[in-house]
Design a protein around this motif. Structure first.
Motif, PDB file in Angstrom:
ATOM      1  N   UNK A 438       0.686  -1.082  -0.060  1.00 23.57           N
ATOM      2  CA  UNK A 438       0.281  -0.059   0.115  1.00 23.57           C
ATOM      3  C   UNK A 438       0.785   1.372  -0.135  1.00 23.57           C
ATOM      4  N   UNK A 439       1.812   1.136   0.761  1.00 26.43           N
ATOM      5  CA  UNK A 439       2.239   2.588   1.271  1.00 26.43           C
ATOM      6  C   UNK A 439       3.441   3.198   0.237  1.00 26.43           C
ATOM      7  N   UNK A 440       3.758   2.548  -0.852  1.00 30.15           N
ATOM      8  CA  UNK A 440       4.729   2.986  -1.938  1.00 30.15           C
ATOM      9  C   UNK A 440       5.998   3.168  -1.353  1.00 30.15           C
ATOM     10  N   UNK A 461       6.259  -4.495   1.249  1.00 28.78           N
ATOM     11  CA  UNK A 461       7.027  -4.298  -0.065  1.00 28.78           C
ATOM     12  C   UNK A 461       6.180  -3.560  -0.955  1.00 28.78           C
ATOM     13  N   UNK A 462       6.455  -2.357  -1.346  1.00 29.92           N
ATOM     14  CA  UNK A 462       5.361  -1.855  -2.242  1.00 29.92           C
ATOM     15  C   UNK A 462       6.387  -0.948  -2.824  1.00 29.92           C
ATOM     16  N   UNK A 468       5.896   7.022  -6.980  1.00 28.79           N
ATOM     17  CA  UNK A 468       5.870   7.439  -5.433  1.00 28.79           C
ATOM     18  C   UNK A 468       6.461   8.925  -5.315  1.00 28.79           C
ATOM     19  N   UNK A 469       5.332   9.790  -5.101  1.00 29.60           N
ATOM     20  CA  UNK A 469       5.623  11.263  -5.085  1.00 29.60           C
ATOM     21  C   UNK A 469       6.541  11.688  -4.263  1.00 29.60           C
ATOM     22  N   UNK A 512      12.898   3.273  -1.493  1.00 31.74           N
ATOM     23  CA  UNK A 512      11.988   3.709  -2.517  1.00 31.74           C
ATOM     24  C   UNK A 512      12.341   3.071  -3.608  1.00 31.74           C
ATOM     25  N   UNK A 513      11.240   2.819  -4.672  1.00 32.54           N
ATOM     26  CA  UNK A 513      11.492   2.118  -6.009  1.00 32.54           C
ATOM     27  C   UNK A 513      10.665   0.848  -6.010  1.00 32.54           C
TER      28      UNK A 513
END
Length: 597
Positions: A438-440, A461-462, A468-469, A512-513
């Motif tokens: 969910x949380x990117x 894992x997201x 992802x802003x 992130x990614x």
């Protein structure tokens, strides 16, 4: 289609439920047909102009590894003669064998060329390299490394983000029949098209034919912020077309995702599958079911989307954290009471590992958890009706809808996990792990535990592939600061909330990614690997960014963790440097859209 024509496969085959002796394989066909796999047959059933079948292959042996093909009306249609990929196969579970599970969430269907494969923010429409495609390409090269289960933890489609004509014209896959939604999906045909589109890329389609899968929905299967609050629900129910949209979403979810989640015996007990098989057209029956599902948000459930799978000595409990929410003030809950009672029966020991699948993370960064808990108290009237209205607005704008924002549910699940971990619900397992998306961004959070207590861990894992802003990165840099944690504790103290039943800390991340994670489970431990998708020599590949061992030895001592956390440490060090350089620099950051789900 004339009477002489053989129906075609529209989508599939998808290998879904697998245990020691039984497997189910799902297909969608262009017309009515008899579907045959390994000597087992099933007639398709119709839902409007669509045709589906779930073939039950039983009488297999434990540890079997069997190639299969799909025939429609006696003619083999899969695999195709010119396909160079390995033949699809069924691998049954085997007692004593290590269990391999891969998991992730949030995957948007876009072309696998530039600019779409570039990192988000570097070009218009960029969403990065597809982690699921990268996994498929790796397994295609190394079919001996097939995992036992692919766990997809929500947002398997983005029904509220239309595919642009430019993207459609450059897709590396057949275009599904029908018309793509021009805007957000509004009916069953459009939700069905999105599932067909997302799973028809040839390598991903091969992966889904060969690796068993289990799924649960999240908000983008319907609409962003689905059931975030009573105010949100009151608003959307007044929109023209909402009834058709939510009905179409439930129809598509049951057909494309939920039907394969359950063993055949549970599908028979649920009753809908036999009814569809017996009907010349099951659309009306399925629409009635979907209408009841949407009426259940305040806890009067007549259908259930949560489920339990026994994977040898590992138990997987998948929780529906979206459709059955109770949104009434004073009773807010992730699940209705009746569903909670069933889930509590599954949350037990007497297994090697207890895995809890929740699309929404159970354990957030502590400062974020405090803010969501405080917001719930405000929205429930802690400071009066006017503040409560503002609390509801903040809840929606800030996307404050995780377990922390449903404190009664958070504490109930915390109590259940604690009882499992201390052996009060059967013999304690080696680990309790909550798997989420969910949380990117991806991370690992460990619950603090006394000596001898088994590990309780949150694994996130997201996304598999999505945006992802940039503001999201900055927000979690701030959330990791001591000031943010202190502010969060002050807010919960002001709200009069009791201390948390669990204490935890984020030990790896935020990463992130586009990521995919895997667990290799032995009786006493699990090896976690988190890998990021990137482009290398023109192909999607996976790069290890974090690894650790989670578990205990026979004496109850925690294993020494072997971890590669260079990427996660780098993210946190970057955050601390930014904080150290002054808040003024952060003020110059222009926020992106407040959508991280």
């Amino acid at each position: 289609m004339t009477t002489q024509e053989v129906p075609a496969l529209v989508l599939g085959p998808m290998l879904r439920y697998v245990d020691e002796t039984t497997a189910t394989i799902w297909v969608e066909t262009s017309g009515p047909a008899e579907v045959s796999i390994l000597g087992h047959t099933s007639a398709t059933f119709a839902v409007g102009s669509h045709h589906y079948a779930l073939v039950v292959v039983d009488s297999l042996s434990a540890g079997a590894d069997v190639e299969y093909s799909v025939a429609l009306d006696g003619t083999t249609v899969w695999p195709q003669p010119d396909d160079a990929r390995p033949a699809p196969r069924i691998r049954t579970l085997e007692p004593g064998r290590e269990l391999d599970i891969v998991f992730g969430s949030c995957r948007i269907g876009r072309p696998n060329i530039e600019p779409w494969i570039l990192d988000p923010g570097t070009a218009d429409d960029a969403v990065g390299v597809d982690a699921l495609l990268a996994l498929a390409l790796r397994l295609r090269r190394n079919p001996g490394q097939l995992p036992d289960l692919l766990l997809m933890l929500g947002d398997q489609i983005y029904a509220d983000k239309p595919v642009s004509p430019r993207a459609l014209d450059t897709m590396d896959r057949p275009r599904p029949p029908g018309t793509p939604p021009p805007d957000a999906a509004a009916n069953f045909e459009q939700f069905a098209w999105l599932h067909q589109h997302n799973w028809s890329q040839p390598d991903v389609r091969w992966l889904l034919s060969t690796v068993p899968s289990a799924m649960i929905f999240d908000d983008h299967e319907v609409q962003n912020h689905w059931n975030i609050s009573a105010r949100w629900r009151q608003h959307v129910m007044q929109e023209t077309g909402w009834a058709e949209r939510i009905t179409g979403a439930y129809l598509a979810y049951w057909l494309y995702q939920h039907m394969g989640n359950l063993p055949p015996s549970a599908l028979e007990e649920e009753g809908l599958w036999p009814a569809l098989l017996a009907s010349p057209d099951g659309e009306r029956r399925l629409r009635e079911f979907a209408a009841h599902a949407d009426d259940e948000v305040n806890g009067t459930k007549r259908s259930r989307w949560s489920y339990c799978r026994q994977l040898g000595r590992t138990r997987l409990v998948m929780l529906d954290t979206r459709s059955g929410r109770v949104l009434e003030n004073g009773r807010r809950s992730m699940l209705g009471d009746a569903e909670w009672d069933i889930v509590e029966q599954w949350l037990r020991g007497d297994c090697d590992h207890l895995l809890i699948g929740s699309s929404l993370p159970f354990l957030l960064e502590r400062s974020v958890h405090h803010v969501e808990a405080w917001n719930e108290a405000v929205a429930e009237g802690m400071w009066g009706e006017r503040a409560a209205r503002w609390g509801e607005r903040i809840r929606i704008v800030g996307n404050l809808e995780h377990w922390a924002a449903f404190q009664r549910s958070f504490r109930r699940l915390s109590d259940a996990v604690g009882e499992v971990a201390t052996g009060r619900r059967g013999a304690a397992p080696a680990t309790v792990m909550v798997l989420s998306g969910d949380v990117h961004h991806s991370y690992v959070a460990h619950v603090d535990r006394p000596a001898g207590r088994l590990p309780v861990v949150q694994l996130v894992s997201s996304p598999l592939r999505s945006h992802y802003p940039s503001m999201l990165k900055q927000a979690f840099i701030i959330a990791d600061s001591r000031f943010a944690r202190l502010l969060g504790r002050i807010l919960t103290t002001i709200a009069g909330l009791p201390p948390h039943p669990l204490k935890w800390r984020v030990t790896a991340g935020p990463l992130f990614g586009n990521h995919i994670a895997s667990l290799r489970l032995s009786p006493r431990a699990g090896v976690l690997r988190m890998e990021r998708a990137r482009q290398h020599k023109g192909a999607a590949v996976l790069q290890l960014v974090h690894q650790e061992t989670i578990g205990t030895d026979e004496a109850g001592r925690a294993f020494r963790t072997e971890a590669d956390t260079s990427r996660s440490e780098g993210a946190l060090l970057l955050g601390r440097r930014l904080l150290g350089s002054g808040i003024d620099k952060l003020r110059n950051i222009r926020p992106g859209p407040p959508d991280n789900g």
